[in-house]
Structures are given as C-alpha cells and as structure tokens.
Design a protein around this motif. Structure first.
Motif, PDB file in Angstrom:
ATOM      1  N   ASP A  60       0.494  -0.964  -0.311  1.00 44.97           N
ATOM      2  CA  ASP A  60       0.111  -0.336  -0.198  1.00 44.97           C
ATOM      3  C   ASP A  60       1.136   0.885   0.370  1.00 44.97           C
ATOM      4  O   ASP A  60       1.741   0.996   0.775  1.00 44.97           O
ATOM      5  CB  ASP A  60      -1.060  -0.083   1.344  1.00 44.97           C
ATOM      6  CG  ASP A  60      -1.823   1.333   1.646  1.00 44.97           C
ATOM      7  OD1 ASP A  60      -2.348   1.436   0.478  1.00 44.97           O
ATOM      8  OD2 ASP A  60      -1.782   2.129   2.731  1.00 44.97           O
ATOM      9  N   PHE A  73      -6.657  -5.644   2.934  1.00 44.00           N
ATOM     10  CA  PHE A  73      -6.225  -4.833   3.807  1.00 44.00           C
ATOM     11  C   PHE A  73      -5.529  -5.689   3.711  1.00 44.00           C
ATOM     12  O   PHE A  73      -6.135  -6.249   5.271  1.00 44.00           O
ATOM     13  CB  PHE A  73      -5.992  -3.619   4.628  1.00 44.00           C
ATOM     14  CG  PHE A  73      -5.812  -2.191   3.721  1.00 44.00           C
ATOM     15  CD1 PHE A  73      -4.564  -1.039   3.485  1.00 44.00           C
ATOM     16  CD2 PHE A  73      -6.601  -1.734   2.392  1.00 44.00           C
ATOM     17  CE1 PHE A  73      -4.339  -0.221   3.191  1.00 44.00           C
ATOM     18  CE2 PHE A  73      -6.171  -0.557   1.639  1.00 44.00           C
ATOM     19  CZ  PHE A  73      -4.718   0.435   2.082  1.00 44.00           C
ATOM     20  N   LYS A  74      -3.685  -5.703   4.052  1.00 37.98           N
ATOM     21  CA  LYS A  74      -3.065  -6.871   5.340  1.00 37.98           C
ATOM     22  C   LYS A  74      -1.651  -7.020   5.431  1.00 37.98           C
ATOM     23  O   LYS A  74      -1.269  -6.449   4.496  1.00 37.98           O
ATOM     24  CB  LYS A  74      -3.635  -8.424   4.001  1.00 37.98           C
ATOM     25  CG  LYS A  74      -4.835  -8.937   3.064  1.00 37.98           C
ATOM     26  CD  LYS A  74      -4.447 -10.256   1.979  1.00 37.98           C
ATOM     27  CE  LYS A  74      -4.234 -11.391   3.234  1.00 37.98           C
ATOM     28  NZ  LYS A  74      -3.545 -11.939   1.976  1.00 37.98           N
ATOM     29  N   PRO A  75      -1.743  -7.042   6.361  1.00 38.09           N
ATOM     30  CA  PRO A  75      -0.485  -6.518   7.384  1.00 38.09           C
ATOM     31  C   PRO A  75       0.794  -7.887   6.175  1.00 38.09           C
ATOM     32  O   PRO A  75      -0.015  -8.430   6.037  1.00 38.09           O
ATOM     33  CB  PRO A  75      -0.702  -7.088   8.757  1.00 38.09           C
ATOM     34  CG  PRO A  75      -1.626  -7.898   9.101  1.00 38.09           C
ATOM     35  CD  PRO A  75      -2.862  -7.613   7.988  1.00 38.09           C
ATOM     36  N   GLU A  76       1.757  -7.516   6.209  1.00 32.70           N
ATOM     37  CA  GLU A  76       2.651  -8.215   5.556  1.00 32.70           C
ATOM     38  C   GLU A  76       2.703  -9.582   5.854  1.00 32.70           C
ATOM     39  O   GLU A  76       3.255 -10.207   5.900  1.00 32.70           O
ATOM     40  CB  GLU A  76       3.636  -7.741   5.089  1.00 32.70           C
ATOM     41  CG  GLU A  76       4.798  -8.520   4.149  1.00 32.70           C
ATOM     42  CD  GLU A  76       6.135  -7.443   4.145  1.00 32.70           C
ATOM     43  OE1 GLU A  76       6.364  -8.482   2.884  1.00 32.70           O
ATOM     44  OE2 GLU A  76       6.065  -6.361   4.237  1.00 32.70           O
ATOM     45  N   LEU A 100      -4.535   3.163  10.294  1.00 28.69           N
ATOM     46  CA  LEU A 100      -3.676   2.454  10.327  1.00 28.69           C
ATOM     47  C   LEU A 100      -1.886   3.343  10.523  1.00 28.69           C
ATOM     48  O   LEU A 100      -1.004   2.225  10.008  1.00 28.69           O
ATOM     49  CB  LEU A 100      -3.569   1.414   9.037  1.00 28.69           C
ATOM     50  CG  LEU A 100      -4.948   0.433   9.494  1.00 28.69           C
ATOM     51  CD1 LEU A 100      -5.519  -1.083   8.032  1.00 28.69           C
ATOM     52  CD2 LEU A 100      -4.809  -0.554  10.326  1.00 28.69           C
ATOM     53  N   GLU A 103       0.864   2.091  12.214  1.00 26.92           N
ATOM     54  CA  GLU A 103       0.959   0.620  12.639  1.00 26.92           C
ATOM     55  C   GLU A 103       2.778   0.897  12.108  1.00 26.92           C
ATOM     56  O   GLU A 103       2.313   1.064  11.396  1.00 26.92           O
ATOM     57  CB  GLU A 103       0.135   0.283  12.035  1.00 26.92           C
ATOM     58  CG  GLU A 103      -1.361  -0.038  12.593  1.00 26.92           C
ATOM     59  CD  GLU A 103      -0.860  -0.588  13.539  1.00 26.92           C
ATOM     60  OE1 GLU A 103      -0.847  -2.032  13.573  1.00 26.92           O
ATOM     61  OE2 GLU A 103      -1.658  -0.028  14.406  1.00 26.92           O
ATOM     62  N   GLN A 105       3.623  -2.073  11.132  1.00 26.56           N
ATOM     63  CA  GLN A 105       3.479  -3.156   9.502  1.00 26.56           C
ATOM     64  C   GLN A 105       4.043  -2.745   8.348  1.00 26.56           C
ATOM     65  O   GLN A 105       2.627  -1.437   8.241  1.00 26.56           O
ATOM     66  CB  GLN A 105       3.012  -3.899  10.160  1.00 26.56           C
ATOM     67  CG  GLN A 105       2.983  -5.167  11.791  1.00 26.56           C
ATOM     68  CD  GLN A 105       1.788  -4.250  12.378  1.00 26.56           C
ATOM     69  OE1 GLN A 105       1.771  -2.737  12.371  1.00 26.56           O
ATOM     70  NE2 GLN A 105       1.146  -5.330  13.220  1.00 26.56           N
ATOM     71  N   TYR A 107       1.707  -3.417   4.940  1.00 26.31           N
ATOM     72  CA  TYR A 107       0.369  -3.588   4.791  1.00 26.31           C
ATOM     73  C   TYR A 107       0.289  -3.746   3.182  1.00 26.31           C
ATOM     74  O   TYR A 107       0.966  -2.959   1.980  1.00 26.31           O
ATOM     75  CB  TYR A 107      -0.904  -2.496   5.270  1.00 26.31           C
ATOM     76  CG  TYR A 107      -1.459  -2.931   6.094  1.00 26.31           C
ATOM     77  CD1 TYR A 107      -1.912  -3.368   6.747  1.00 26.31           C
ATOM     78  CD2 TYR A 107      -0.930  -2.317   7.925  1.00 26.31           C
ATOM     79  CE1 TYR A 107      -2.560  -3.608   7.607  1.00 26.31           C
ATOM     80  CE2 TYR A 107      -0.856  -3.055   8.808  1.00 26.31           C
ATOM     81  CZ  TYR A 107      -2.157  -3.351   9.113  1.00 26.31           C
ATOM     82  OH  TYR A 107      -2.074  -3.625  10.392  1.00 26.31           O
ATOM     83  N   ARG A 286       4.729   4.336   9.858  1.00 26.72           N
ATOM     84  CA  ARG A 286       4.863   3.006   8.688  1.00 26.72           C
ATOM     85  C   ARG A 286       5.687   3.347   8.061  1.00 26.72           C
ATOM     86  O   ARG A 286       5.532   4.039   7.092  1.00 26.72           O
ATOM     87  CB  ARG A 286       3.413   2.516   8.208  1.00 26.72           C
ATOM     88  CG  ARG A 286       3.114   1.600   7.169  1.00 26.72           C
ATOM     89  CD  ARG A 286       2.008   0.681   7.439  1.00 26.72           C
ATOM     90  NE  ARG A 286       1.026   2.150   7.322  1.00 26.72           N
ATOM     91  CZ  ARG A 286      -0.393   1.983   6.205  1.00 26.72           C
ATOM     92  NH1 ARG A 286       0.109   1.137   5.606  1.00 26.72           N
ATOM     93  NH2 ARG A 286      -0.963   3.100   6.145  1.00 26.72           N
TER      94      ARG A 286
END
Length: 290
Positions: A60, A73-76, A100, A103, A105, A107, A286
């Motif tokens: 992203d 949307f997914k965290p790695e 987010l 965060e 992480q 994404y 992030r």
C-alpha cells in the motif's frame, strides 16, 4: 487452544520417538523466510505463485487507488486473519489508511477473489522430492452470510467442513502437485477460492494466502469430528511432521526464525530497514517501499 497444545505435545513426543530434534521445525520452510524483513513475507511468497493463480496484490501507498472494490488490506505477516480489513469503496480506503497510519507493519492491498467457495488445503510433505505428500486435507470455509468474508476461526459466521473425502486419490494428488508447483514446502496451508470442487481440481482458482509459519490443519475445526477422529488425525499427522523434521538438512548458521517472527511489528521500523533510508517514505510510523 487445547487442540493446539495436544498437537504440540504429540509432535514433540513423535520427534523424540524417532530421534528428531523438534526445535528444527523452525527451519522447515527456512528457504522462504525473508532475512531482510524478518518474516515469511506474504508479498515474497505471493511472487512464487504462477500468474494464473495469483491475485493482484501490492504494498500500500498513498498514491495507490484500486481499480475495483472490494479489496483486502493485509499486514505483511499475520495469523488467523488478524489485522485484515475489507475495503468496499474509496471513502473506506481513506478512513482505513488514517486509522493504520501509526502501525509499524507494511500493509498489502489484495484484490478480492471471485470464486464462490473458499478452500483450505493443508499439506505435510516430508520428502519433497518423491512426488507425494504425506498429509493432504481439503477443508471448506462455509460462510453464507457474507459475499466477501474474512474467514477465520474468529469469524462466528464461518464454519469449517472437512471435504477431503469428496476428492478422489487422483484429485488429491493433483492438488498436491499444484502446491509443489508453488514451492517445496515441508508444511503449509493454502487458502484458495474456486467456483466448485471440479474447478479447483482443474486448476481454475485463485490463491488468497499461503501460511508457512504455523499452519494449523483447519479440518480439526470441523464440528462434526469426534474427539477420536481428531486424535487419530493428530497422531498420524504429527508423526509425519516429525519425519519431515528429521529429514531437514542442518545448516551452519540457522535463521532465528521464531524470534524474528515474534518481534516483527514491535519496533518503529521494519527489520533490516533504516528510518533514514532514501528508498522509503514514512506515513506515521509505517515504512512503505515506493
């Protein structure tokens, strides 16, 4: 949780029985571990998937606008669908990015798969060169309430049904070969969507995710299973996993995979990255590669 504990204890006892070192488990899929980021990167694993099975997916960034919705949307890296969000329109996209922003992480944005049914294919492959898999199960994630669900054991609309018996031995071999085309995984669970069992076996599916870290055999969540059936599967599968562990070739400097995976996302920058790196830009805390 009790099933997980029983599996771990059974695995350790199986290892001791055949003279395998249970701590070598963490090296089972070590060749696919990202030393740069300190995780089994979903993006790196995604690159292994043949084009015909791969969903459009990317890291992203503020400049990225999906061509279609919904997207996920997914965290790695994550387990049990933790941290995954579905975005249905542009307004939700902007709102989620703001939420987010702090965060640590990275994404990923993944296009939704259109298959009508979701499958969880679990495999243990001790040899990885003999063309057969020691354990192969197919479980369907049944969710009749949502068109594009985030299925997990934490979604109370989702039920898991073991449908392995609906596939002939030849069909199961075909599915195992599909996994082998993606990678030589000692243990894995692949989530995929297809319109039917026949389409799945024909190779007409899209891969949602491949779990290589601690992939639970999700068929054990089938509520129709008796404890005797669960116990028989746990005993046989954990012995197969112990054999797979024994066949791992030792390396001189094994990666501290467990420790690095557990620490991922707890720092203000990603493992292996510098906050001042010119190849990244910052959104909150992030770091995202352009």
């Amino acid at each position: 949780m009790h099933i997980t504990i029983i599996m771990v204890v059974t695995y350790i006892l199986s290892c001791l029985r055949i003279g395998a070192a249970p701590w070598h488990y963490w090296q089972m899929n070590a060749r696919y571990f990202s030393t740069e980021h300190g995780i089994f990167s979903k993006l790196s694993i995604d690159s292994l998937i043949p084009d015909r099975w791969r969903l459009p997916q990317s890291i992203d960034s503020e400049t990225l606008t999906p061509s279609t919705f919904p997207v996920f949307f997914k965290p790695e890296w994550g387990q049990n669908a933790h941290g995954i969000h579905r975005v249905d329109d542009y307004e939700q996209l902007i709102s989620l990015r703001a939420a987010l922003s702090n965060e640590p992480q990275r994404y990923l944005v993944q296009q939704a798969a259109t298959g009508k049914r979701e499958y969880e294919i679990f495999s243990i492959d001790a040899n990885r060169t003999d063309g057969t898999h020691d354990v192969m199960t197919v479980t369907e994630a049944v969710n009749e309430r949502e068109q594009f669900p985030i299925n997990s054991k934490n979604n109370h609309h989702t039920q898991y049904v073991d449908i392995t018996s609906q596939f002939s031995p030849e069909a199961q071999t075909t599915l195992a070969n599909f996994l082998s085309q993606i990678g030589e995984f000692g243990i894995c669970r692949m989530s995929a969507r297809a319109d039917s069992n026949e389409e799945l076996v024909a190779g007409n599916f899209h891969v949602i995710e491949i779990n290589l870290f601690l992939p639970m055999p999700i068929n054990l969540l089938d509520k129709s299973f008796s404890w005797a059936e669960r116990w028989r599967f746990i005993r046989s599968s954990m012995m197969s996993l112990a054999r797979a562990t024994k066949m791992i070739k030792p390396v001189e400097n094994p990666q501290p995979i467990f420790a690095r995976m557990m620490l991922y996302g707890r720092n203000s920058s990603l493992p292996g990255q510098s906050a001042t790196s010119k190849s990244t830009h910052k959104i909150g805390e992030r770091y995202i590669q352009p």
